[in-house]
Design a protein around this motif. Sequence first.
Motif, PDB file in Angstrom:
ATOM      1  N   ARG A 272      16.048 -54.184 -56.445  1.00 10.86           N
ATOM      2  CA  ARG A 272      17.306 -53.479 -56.239  1.00 10.86           C
ATOM      3  C   ARG A 272      17.088 -52.029 -55.814  1.00 10.86           C
ATOM      4  N   ASN A 273      17.817 -51.602 -54.788  1.00 12.70           N
ATOM      5  CA  ASN A 273      17.801 -50.215 -54.339  1.00 12.70           C
ATOM      6  C   ASN A 273      19.231 -49.701 -54.272  1.00 12.70           C
ATOM      7  N   PRO A 274      19.635 -48.802 -55.190  1.00 14.17           N
ATOM      8  CA  PRO A 274      21.016 -48.325 -55.241  1.00 14.17           C
ATOM      9  C   PRO A 274      21.489 -47.649 -53.960  1.00 14.17           C
ATOM     10  N   PHE A 275      20.543 -47.088 -53.182  1.00 13.73           N
ATOM     11  CA  PHE A 275      20.937 -46.348 -51.987  1.00 13.73           C
ATOM     12  C   PHE A 275      21.288 -47.263 -50.815  1.00 13.73           C
ATOM     13  N   ALA A 276      21.225 -48.573 -51.063  1.00 11.39           N
ATOM     14  CA  ALA A 276      21.663 -49.545 -50.065  1.00 11.39           C
ATOM     15  C   ALA A 276      22.937 -50.242 -50.504  1.00 11.39           C
ATOM     16  N   GLU A 277      23.543 -49.776 -51.596  1.00 12.44           N
ATOM     17  CA  GLU A 277      24.699 -50.458 -52.192  1.00 12.44           C
ATOM     18  C   GLU A 277      25.960 -49.593 -52.197  1.00 12.44           C
ATOM     19  N   ALA A 278      27.104 -50.282 -52.152  1.00  5.28           N
ATOM     20  CA  ALA A 278      28.422 -49.673 -52.366  1.00  5.28           C
ATOM     21  C   ALA A 278      28.648 -48.430 -51.509  1.00  5.28           C
ATOM     22  N   LEU A 279      28.163 -48.470 -50.273  1.00  8.31           N
ATOM     23  CA  LEU A 279      28.293 -47.311 -49.388  1.00  8.31           C
ATOM     24  C   LEU A 279      29.657 -47.306 -48.708  1.00  8.31           C
ATOM     25  N   ASN A 280      30.294 -46.160 -48.694  1.00  8.28           N
ATOM     26  CA  ASN A 280      31.597 -46.014 -48.051  1.00  8.28           C
ATOM     27  C   ASN A 280      31.385 -45.487 -46.627  1.00  8.28           C
ATOM     28  N   THR A 281      31.649 -46.348 -45.659  1.00 12.51           N
ATOM     29  CA  THR A 281      31.343 -46.003 -44.262  1.00 12.51           C
ATOM     30  C   THR A 281      32.155 -44.828 -43.753  1.00 12.51           C
ATOM     31  N   GLU A 282      33.321 -44.556 -44.377  1.00 11.19           N
ATOM     32  CA  GLU A 282      34.114 -43.417 -43.897  1.00 11.19           C
ATOM     33  C   GLU A 282      33.450 -42.083 -44.209  1.00 11.19           C
ATOM     34  N   MET A 283      32.424 -42.110 -45.076  1.00 11.96           N
ATOM     35  CA  MET A 283      31.696 -40.884 -45.391  1.00 11.96           C
ATOM     36  C   MET A 283      30.577 -40.603 -44.386  1.00 11.96           C
ATOM     37  N   LEU A 284      30.262 -41.565 -43.521  1.00 15.80           N
ATOM     38  CA  LEU A 284      29.154 -41.399 -42.590  1.00 15.80           C
ATOM     39  C   LEU A 284      29.294 -40.170 -41.688  1.00 15.80           C
ATOM     40  N   PRO A 285      30.467 -39.889 -41.114  1.00 12.38           N
ATOM     41  CA  PRO A 285      30.569 -38.679 -40.289  1.00 12.38           C
ATOM     42  C   PRO A 285      30.244 -37.408 -41.077  1.00 12.38           C
ATOM     43  N   VAL A 286      30.690 -37.363 -42.337  1.00 14.49           N
ATOM     44  CA  VAL A 286      30.380 -36.202 -43.182  1.00 14.49           C
ATOM     45  C   VAL A 286      28.882 -36.124 -43.439  1.00 14.49           C
ATOM     46  N   GLN A 287      28.293 -37.271 -43.772  1.00 12.61           N
ATOM     47  CA  GLN A 287      26.855 -37.306 -44.049  1.00 12.61           C
ATOM     48  C   GLN A 287      26.033 -36.930 -42.815  1.00 12.61           C
ATOM     49  N   ASN A 288      26.401 -37.505 -41.665  1.00 16.67           N
ATOM     50  CA  ASN A 288      25.652 -37.213 -40.446  1.00 16.67           C
ATOM     51  C   ASN A 288      25.738 -35.741 -40.075  1.00 16.67           C
ATOM     52  N   GLY A 289      26.911 -35.155 -40.283  1.00 20.61           N
ATOM     53  CA  GLY A 289      27.070 -33.735 -39.995  1.00 20.61           C
ATOM     54  C   GLY A 289      26.173 -32.884 -40.879  1.00 20.61           C
ATOM     55  N   MET A 290      26.089 -33.249 -42.154  1.00 18.35           N
ATOM     56  CA  MET A 290      25.227 -32.512 -43.075  1.00 18.35           C
ATOM     57  C   MET A 290      23.753 -32.666 -42.707  1.00 18.35           C
TER      58      MET A 290
ATOM     59  N   PHE B 257      30.911 -41.811 -52.513  1.00 22.89           N
ATOM     60  CA  PHE B 257      32.224 -41.187 -52.613  1.00 22.89           C
ATOM     61  C   PHE B 257      33.204 -41.903 -51.675  1.00 22.89           C
ATOM     62  N   SER B 258      34.452 -41.910 -52.072  1.00 19.54           N
ATOM     63  CA  SER B 258      35.509 -42.463 -51.229  1.00 19.54           C
ATOM     64  C   SER B 258      36.505 -41.347 -50.928  1.00 19.54           C
ATOM     65  N   GLN B 259      36.725 -41.084 -49.670  1.00 17.10           N
ATOM     66  CA  GLN B 259      37.647 -40.003 -49.311  1.00 17.10           C
ATOM     67  C   GLN B 259      39.052 -40.266 -49.847  1.00 17.10           C
ATOM     68  N   ALA B 260      39.391 -41.523 -50.040  1.00 21.65           N
ATOM     69  CA  ALA B 260      40.733 -41.857 -50.515  1.00 21.65           C
ATOM     70  C   ALA B 260      40.914 -41.582 -52.006  1.00 21.65           C
ATOM     71  N   SER B 261      39.836 -41.667 -52.776  1.00 25.71           N
ATOM     72  CA  SER B 261      40.000 -41.554 -54.230  1.00 25.71           C
ATOM     73  C   SER B 261      39.114 -40.509 -54.900  1.00 25.71           C
ATOM     74  N   MET B 262      38.269 -39.814 -54.160  1.00 24.09           N
ATOM     75  CA  MET B 262      37.292 -38.935 -54.798  1.00 24.09           C
ATOM     76  C   MET B 262      37.919 -37.742 -55.516  1.00 24.09           C
ATOM     77  N   ARG B 263      39.211 -37.469 -55.221  1.00 22.77           N
ATOM     78  CA  ARG B 263      39.887 -36.369 -55.911  1.00 22.77           C
ATOM     79  C   ARG B 263      41.008 -36.870 -56.819  1.00 22.77           C
ATOM     80  N   ASP B 264      41.060 -38.182 -56.999  1.00 18.37           N
ATOM     81  CA  ASP B 264      42.083 -38.772 -57.849  1.00 18.37           C
ATOM     82  C   ASP B 264      41.914 -38.302 -59.294  1.00 18.37           C
TER      83      ASP B 264
END
Length: 459
Positions: free
Chosen positions: A170-188, A233-240
């Motif tokens: 098991r590798n956690p960094f391959a799991e439960a990834l929110n694709t809508e965060m990719l633009p933020v991640q790529n920019g960073m 993180f999920s942009q829809a709920s990360m500040r809920d």
Amino acid sequence: STSRTTAVEMLGMILDSADRFETIKSIDDIQVNPVFESELEKLFIGALAKPDATGPTVRIQQQVVNGKPGYFLTVGKRYYTIEPQVLVSEKDGVVFPSKPDFLIRSADARDGKTFLPIAVFLDGFKYHKKSVGEDSAKRLSLAQSRRYRVWSLTWDDVQGQYAGKIIKSRNPFAEALNTEMLPVQNGMLQRMDITGLFKVALLPSITQLLNFLAEPDVEARQGLAFVRMLGWFSQASMRDELMTSAMRKRIQKRGVASMIERLDTLKEVACGRLGGGTDLLDIDCVVDLEAISRIQPDLALCNIWLDDSDSESEALKPAWQGFIKAYNLLQFLPYTGFSSANGVKAGVYETIAFDASKTDPASDEFVEVEDLLQDILETIRPSLATWLRQGGVIPTVGYELQNHDGEVIAEAELAWPEHRVAGLLDEQDEFLSIFQSAGWRAFRLDEAGEWASSDPLTI
């Protein structure tokens, strides 16, 4: 003076007598090491020697380290020593004593004092499934001392590398990834200039370790940990508010006391999570909103938690594998907890403090310089202090030059082994010609301090 052997000094000794050591190419080349406590330790050394087309060039040689059988490791263009079975205790700044299977130290002058020794732990699930709390407390204590890093490897990690095949785990960094965060991640990634590191988190654990040793850029690894954490993180709920409140309660229930204090200082936050439900692995992440916009990884907070209450559960092994892999990377974030249900119940984390202020290498170097000045002869102490204030290279005190048979043939009060320069006291005058014959530049440490007014490395 006090005789001390530094990693860089050892490199000089090894290079001076390289013909005495044979490179280990397979496990059959490893001589019986009386310090080893398990077959897994021998397998680890053999695994390091295995060529990997996707990783850096690695060469490992047997070498005496601190008076016992150890190894000299070359990874790419970097040099390290590997010492087995090193006891680390309170005197080393660690509140929870432990004995890592191996301690990897830099033997490279380029690293200066910035490279923290890496404590390597080799774990077989069968023998460690009932000691997860104690194991994690030892490793958390090492990392939070800010004097060490840790790296945990499972039997499957080591066996897979040695056999030249990937044993799926098991590798956690391959799991439960929110694709809508990719633009933020790529920019960073682009802003931090670490785009090429993004996939490193998906590589086998030993390959990740070797890649770090080949290029030990801590800031880059911290950035990678930050970007990878944001994938949960999920942009829809990360500040809920409900999600944030639930996250705070979980960390307060599962975390380290001083980590909870840190959590209470955060106001406007975003949070993410891996796990939940029936998953025995649960990773909570929280970060100040400004830390995202400003890309400040050091302000992130994570808690990696494992439910180890049932050691016979079939779900425990893969969760445990993910637990270990997550901490190997997320430890580069200064506020990362590493706890288990049994560990929290036993209270083993209560004495471990989180203090990011101890991460400043300059502070450690200042302490070392102060200790070094106390080690040398009082009459030349002011001259060395002047030399260091002017930006002079920190020397080794009480250097002993050895011949190819390991016999001490000369001594110097101060030495710069990586530059093959030695400073001798008047009473060491007889050794001057010996150093020079060995290809060193040697000079006298006059009490008037004239040597400190020039650059001894050019003499």
